[in-house]
Design a protein around this motif. Structure first.
Motif, PDB file in Angstrom:
ATOM      1  N   LEU A 183       0.825  -1.208   0.000  1.00  0.00           N
ATOM      2  CA  LEU A 183       0.000   0.000   0.000  1.00  0.00           C
ATOM      3  C   LEU A 183       0.859   1.258   0.000  1.00  0.00           C
ATOM      4  N   SER A 184       1.934   1.243   0.787  1.00  0.00           N
ATOM      5  CA  SER A 184       2.859   2.383   0.767  1.00  0.00           C
ATOM      6  C   SER A 184       3.482   2.548  -0.610  1.00  0.00           C
ATOM      7  N   ASP A 185       3.894   1.429  -1.200  1.00  0.00           N
ATOM      8  CA  ASP A 185       4.469   1.485  -2.545  1.00  0.00           C
ATOM      9  C   ASP A 185       3.453   1.997  -3.564  1.00  0.00           C
ATOM     10  N   PHE A 186       2.213   1.546  -3.435  1.00  0.00           N
ATOM     11  CA  PHE A 186       1.184   1.967  -4.390  1.00  0.00           C
ATOM     12  C   PHE A 186       0.976   3.479  -4.332  1.00  0.00           C
ATOM     13  N   VAL A 187       0.836   4.018  -3.127  1.00  0.00           N
ATOM     14  CA  VAL A 187       0.644   5.470  -2.979  1.00  0.00           C
ATOM     15  C   VAL A 187       1.858   6.221  -3.516  1.00  0.00           C
ATOM     16  N   LEU A 233      15.707   4.064  -6.854  1.00  0.00           N
ATOM     17  CA  LEU A 233      14.706   4.193  -5.802  1.00  0.00           C
ATOM     18  C   LEU A 233      13.305   3.960  -6.355  1.00  0.00           C
ATOM     19  N   TYR A 234      13.049   4.427  -7.585  1.00  0.00           N
ATOM     20  CA  TYR A 234      11.721   4.291  -8.146  1.00  0.00           C
ATOM     21  C   TYR A 234      11.471   2.907  -8.743  1.00  0.00           C
ATOM     22  N   LEU A 235      12.456   2.032  -8.638  1.00  0.00           N
ATOM     23  CA  LEU A 235      12.245   0.619  -8.972  1.00  0.00           C
ATOM     24  C   LEU A 235      11.960  -0.218  -7.725  1.00  0.00           C
ATOM     25  N   THR A 236      11.886   0.418  -6.559  1.00  0.00           N
ATOM     26  CA  THR A 236      11.678  -0.305  -5.309  1.00  0.00           C
ATOM     27  C   THR A 236      10.417  -1.154  -5.345  1.00  0.00           C
ATOM     28  N   GLY A 237       9.318  -0.593  -5.841  1.00  0.00           N
ATOM     29  CA  GLY A 237       8.066  -1.347  -5.889  1.00  0.00           C
ATOM     30  C   GLY A 237       8.159  -2.574  -6.768  1.00  0.00           C
ATOM     31  N   LEU A 238       8.848  -2.456  -7.893  1.00  0.00           N
ATOM     32  CA  LEU A 238       9.043  -3.614  -8.770  1.00  0.00           C
ATOM     33  C   LEU A 238       9.891  -4.674  -8.074  1.00  0.00           C
ATOM     34  N   PHE A 239      10.977  -4.262  -7.432  1.00  0.00           N
ATOM     35  CA  PHE A 239      11.845  -5.222  -6.752  1.00  0.00           C
ATOM     36  C   PHE A 239      11.132  -5.874  -5.571  1.00  0.00           C
ATOM     37  N   ASN A 240      10.326  -5.097  -4.833  1.00  0.00           N
ATOM     38  CA  ASN A 240       9.550  -5.685  -3.735  1.00  0.00           C
ATOM     39  C   ASN A 240       8.579  -6.734  -4.260  1.00  0.00           C
ATOM     40  N   PHE A 241       7.985  -6.464  -5.433  1.00  0.00           N
ATOM     41  CA  PHE A 241       7.096  -7.444  -6.041  1.00  0.00           C
ATOM     42  C   PHE A 241       7.858  -8.700  -6.456  1.00  0.00           C
ATOM     43  N   LEU A 242       9.060  -8.534  -7.017  1.00  0.00           N
ATOM     44  CA  LEU A 242       9.857  -9.692  -7.416  1.00  0.00           C
ATOM     45  C   LEU A 242      10.254 -10.522  -6.194  1.00  0.00           C
ATOM     46  N   PRO A 296       3.958  16.019  -0.425  1.00  0.00           N
ATOM     47  CA  PRO A 296       3.932  15.357   0.882  1.00  0.00           C
ATOM     48  C   PRO A 296       3.625  13.862   0.800  1.00  0.00           C
ATOM     49  N   LEU A 297       2.735  13.461  -0.144  1.00  0.00           N
ATOM     50  CA  LEU A 297       2.436  12.034  -0.302  1.00  0.00           C
ATOM     51  C   LEU A 297       3.682  11.255  -0.715  1.00  0.00           C
ATOM     52  N   LEU A 298       4.466  11.822  -1.626  1.00  0.00           N
ATOM     53  CA  LEU A 298       5.700  11.169  -2.060  1.00  0.00           C
ATOM     54  C   LEU A 298       6.662  11.002  -0.892  1.00  0.00           C
ATOM     55  N   ASN A 299       6.858  12.047  -0.113  1.00  0.00           N
ATOM     56  CA  ASN A 299       7.788  11.969   1.017  1.00  0.00           C
ATOM     57  C   ASN A 299       7.311  10.979   2.068  1.00  0.00           C
ATOM     58  N   LEU A 300       6.014  11.029   2.370  1.00  0.00           N
ATOM     59  CA  LEU A 300       5.469  10.147   3.389  1.00  0.00           C
ATOM     60  C   LEU A 300       5.556   8.683   2.984  1.00  0.00           C
ATOM     61  N   SER A 301       5.094   8.359   1.788  1.00  0.00           N
ATOM     62  CA  SER A 301       5.042   6.957   1.358  1.00  0.00           C
ATOM     63  C   SER A 301       6.430   6.417   1.031  1.00  0.00           C
ATOM     64  N   ARG A 302       7.334   7.279   0.587  1.00  0.00           N
ATOM     65  CA  ARG A 302       8.693   6.835   0.263  1.00  0.00           C
ATOM     66  C   ARG A 302       9.411   6.329   1.515  1.00  0.00           C
ATOM     67  N   ILE A 303       9.365   7.117   2.573  1.00  0.00           N
ATOM     68  CA  ILE A 303      10.045   6.696   3.806  1.00  0.00           C
ATOM     69  C   ILE A 303       9.285   5.561   4.480  1.00  0.00           C
ATOM     70  N   SER A 304       7.956   5.599   4.445  1.00  0.00           N
ATOM     71  CA  SER A 304       7.185   4.524   5.084  1.00  0.00           C
ATOM     72  C   SER A 304       7.414   3.193   4.378  1.00  0.00           C
TER      73      SER A 304
END
Length: 330
Positions: free
Chosen positions: A58-62, A261-270, A96-104
């Motif tokens: 969910l954090s990655d999605f946001v 950093l912006y590949l984090t969601g893809l790597f988390n999925f892998l 703010p959404l980018l900063n919040l979800s990135r660190i979370s």
């Protein structure tokens, strides 16, 4: 340090953000849809590890949905040959959404790592429901207690200094030392170090023969993959912050850090998919006891379904993802 021309770096940032955020958005969406699918198929409560993975997704999605929208403004709203910028009202939400979800996102991987550590050091702790509920509250306080200051600080800058700060494709000054150090560098470094520490402790604990070999291998694998993603995606960002605070900007580091950093969601999925393919409880001829096809049969699934024109996306949801969400992988 490698040199990248300012104009080229800006367009690399635009294309990198658009492509990488799209890939990561797809990955996090698959995990969320998988969780919803399993919840609809089973009346049982979701395992603890599944909820932690869902929080991460969910954090990655946001994060990557906001990044994708921002990149679309950069790409489509600017003059010909130049990049655009989101209007102030949109930027007040996206930044703010980018900063919040990135660190979370990083801190939720730290929570997953800590859960794995707790599962091997204090096994009785896992059976105490009151303890688990209390720690769930602690986890949310930890994640968003560290993530919120960065978002609040950006909101303050947007309303007092520059309405578009945090939303431009071209390089923006990283900010004053104290605020960036406390709101960005400290939370990121703490989450990074917690992942490394948890992996080291789990690795040492799993060297003991008190645990079955399959358990030892599975937990080491889960920790190793999440640690690898953490190091690959976040180490360049930490280096970028440290270098910028000490010596000034480096466009090469900024571009490298953003793309990884912006590949984090893809790597988390892998990582999610790799853990799925080795997770779950088999019961007879490679099938799950609940009747689902085990993910070690993926090659057969791909071949079989491609003959019928099915998409790999559907295969992943229907056959792979539910296994890790219906059994505790930690």
């Amino acid at each position: 340090m490698f040199y990248i021309h300012e104009g080229n770096a800006t367009w690399i940032d635009v294309w990198g953000t658009l492509i990488c955020s799209t890939l990561s958005l797809i990955g996090s969406t698959i995990i969320i849809v998988s969780f919803i699918t399993v919840k609809q198929q089973s009346a049982q409560a979701s395992p603890r590890s599944a909820r932690m993975i869902l929080n991460l997704a969910l954090s990655d999605f946001v994060w990557f949905f906001a990044a994708f929208i921002q990149a679309c403004f950069w790409f489509f709203t600017g003059p010909v040959g130049d990049v655009g910028v989101p209007p102030p009202g949109v930027c007040w939400v996206l930044g703010p959404l980018l900063n919040l979800s990135r660190i979370s996102s990083l801190l939720w991987t730290s929570v997953i790592a800590f859960e794995a550590l707790k599962s091997v050091t204090r096994r009785k702790w896992l059976s105490d429901k009151e303890n688990l509920l209390r720690y769930d509250t602690y986890y949310f306080m930890f994640v968003y207690g560290f993530a919120l200051p960065s978002a609040i600080h950006l909101m303050y800058e947007q309303h007092t200094d520059d309405a578009n700060v945090g939303c431009r494709a071209e390089y923006e000054h990283i900010g004053d030392f104290l605020s960036i150090f406390l709101t960005e560098f400290v939370p990121i470094t703490f989450g990074f170090c917690l992942n490394v520490f948890s992996f080291y402790r789990v690795k040492r604990k799993m060297a003991s023969r008190a645990f079955p070999r399959s358990v030892r291998n599975r937990r080491r694998r889960v920790m190793l993959y999440y640690l690898a993603v953490c190091v690959l995606c976040w180490a360049p960002t930490m280096l970028h912050y440290a270098y910028s605070l000490a010596f000034g900007s480096s466009r090469f580091l900024e571009v490298l850090a953003r793309c990884l950093l912006y590949l984090t969601g893809l790597f988390n999925f892998l990582v999610f998919g790799i853990n799925v393919s080795g997770g779950g409880r088999k019961g007879g001829r490679g099938r799950e006891r609940d009747g689902m096809l085990h993910c070690q049969q993926i090659p057969f699934c791909v071949t079989h379904h491609h003959r019928h024109g099915r998409a790999l996306f559907s295969i992943c949801i229907l056959y792979c993802a539910p296994n890790v969400l219906s059994s505790d992988v930690l």
